[in-house]
Enzyme design. Sequence first.
Site, PDB file in Angstrom:
ATOM      1  N   ARG A   1       0.820  -1.218   0.000  1.00 20.85           N
ATOM      2  CA  ARG A   1       0.000   0.000   0.000  1.00 20.85           C
ATOM      3  C   ARG A   1       0.856   1.271   0.000  1.00 20.85           C
ATOM      4  O   ARG A   1       0.421   2.323  -0.473  1.00 20.85           O
ATOM      5  CB  ARG A   1      -0.943  -0.022   1.218  1.00 20.85           C
ATOM      6  CG  ARG A   1      -2.076   1.021   1.165  1.00 20.85           C
ATOM      7  CD  ARG A   1      -3.104   0.760   2.262  1.00 20.85           C
ATOM      8  NE  ARG A   1      -4.256   1.636   2.138  1.00 20.85           N
ATOM      9  CZ  ARG A   1      -4.431   2.752   2.835  1.00 20.85           C
ATOM     10  NH1 ARG A   1      -3.519   3.136   3.706  1.00 20.85           N
ATOM     11  NH2 ARG A   1      -5.507   3.494   2.666  1.00 20.85           N
TER      12      ARG A   1
ATOM     13  N   ILE B   1      -7.718   7.643  -1.124  1.00 22.76           N
ATOM     14  CA  ILE B   1      -7.499   6.191  -1.091  1.00 22.76           C
ATOM     15  C   ILE B   1      -8.248   5.725   0.151  1.00 22.76           C
ATOM     16  O   ILE B   1      -8.074   6.280   1.237  1.00 22.76           O
ATOM     17  CB  ILE B   1      -5.997   5.815  -1.050  1.00 22.76           C
ATOM     18  CG1 ILE B   1      -5.816   4.285  -1.004  1.00 22.76           C
ATOM     19  CG2 ILE B   1      -5.241   6.491   0.071  1.00 22.76           C
ATOM     20  CD1 ILE B   1      -4.373   3.812  -1.202  1.00 22.76           C
ATOM     21  N   SER B   2      -9.152   4.785  -0.011  1.00 22.50           N
ATOM     22  CA  SER B   2     -10.067   4.403   1.072  1.00 22.50           C
ATOM     23  C   SER B   2      -9.313   3.835   2.267  1.00 22.50           C
ATOM     24  O   SER B   2      -8.230   3.259   2.142  1.00 22.50           O
ATOM     25  CB  SER B   2     -11.081   3.371   0.589  1.00 22.50           C
ATOM     26  OG  SER B   2     -12.009   3.953  -0.279  1.00 22.50           O
ATOM     27  N   GLN B   3      -9.934   3.983   3.425  1.00 23.05           N
ATOM     28  CA  GLN B   3      -9.441   3.378   4.656  1.00 23.05           C
ATOM     29  C   GLN B   3      -9.333   1.863   4.446  1.00 23.05           C
ATOM     30  O   GLN B   3     -10.247   1.248   3.889  1.00 23.05           O
ATOM     31  CB  GLN B   3     -10.441   3.698   5.765  1.00 23.05           C
ATOM     32  CG  GLN B   3     -10.115   3.134   7.120  1.00 23.05           C
ATOM     33  CD  GLN B   3     -11.210   3.459   8.131  1.00 23.05           C
ATOM     34  OE1 GLN B   3     -12.155   4.182   7.821  1.00 23.05           O
ATOM     35  NE2 GLN B   3     -11.088   2.923   9.326  1.00 23.05           N
TER      36      GLN B   3
END
Length: 216
Positions: free
Chosen positions: A38, A64-66
Amino acid sequence: MIEDNYKHQGMRRGLVRKLREKGIYDERVLDAIGKIPRHVFFDQAFLEHAYQDKAFPIGHGQTISQPYTVAFQTQLLELKPTDRVLEIGTGSGYQACVLLALGAKVYTIEYQKMLYERTRVFLPDLGYKPHFFYGDGSKGLPAHGPYNKIIVTAGAPTVPTELLNQLTEGGILVIPVGDNKVQKMMRLRKTAEKKIEKEVFDNFSFVPLLGEQGWK
């Protein structure tokens, strides 16, 4: 060549541990998140944010999503290898990588041209190759349907009928629905041509779904 050293891998293991503690139980999803670097989606200056369980801005009003959100939505999809999956909102491409790591055939569509162009080049460099499309994902991608699973990574005001139409029988749509601040996560299962079973889960907060069936 991307760097993925012991420090990065250790931070990823810590993230997976945290997701498990928060209730993510699908080991295949946790394994996928444990494999994907990530940190490469972040500028070097923000490395310490990469493996924290929080969303992070990626420009153009998007995030960018959790990681928990990515894991939760993915878990709801009940993915099987070889599933044809439509992702509405490519964004950074991280969610698409998780889907690919689980063996899905991924079609991903992005509304923001700059993000589409950036991610279309970036993901194949990492070894992840979904089918990329630029356009209004709120209407789905009928030319390549139907799909076993559809995942929407932006908050919708309502469930777009066109997305349900593009599901196979037995298919699942996972979508956050609400206002442009807070949404309820929903899983809609197409049990027959005209029959939809709906489950409602926790509150989440996504960027708005843009387009004809979203927030115009």
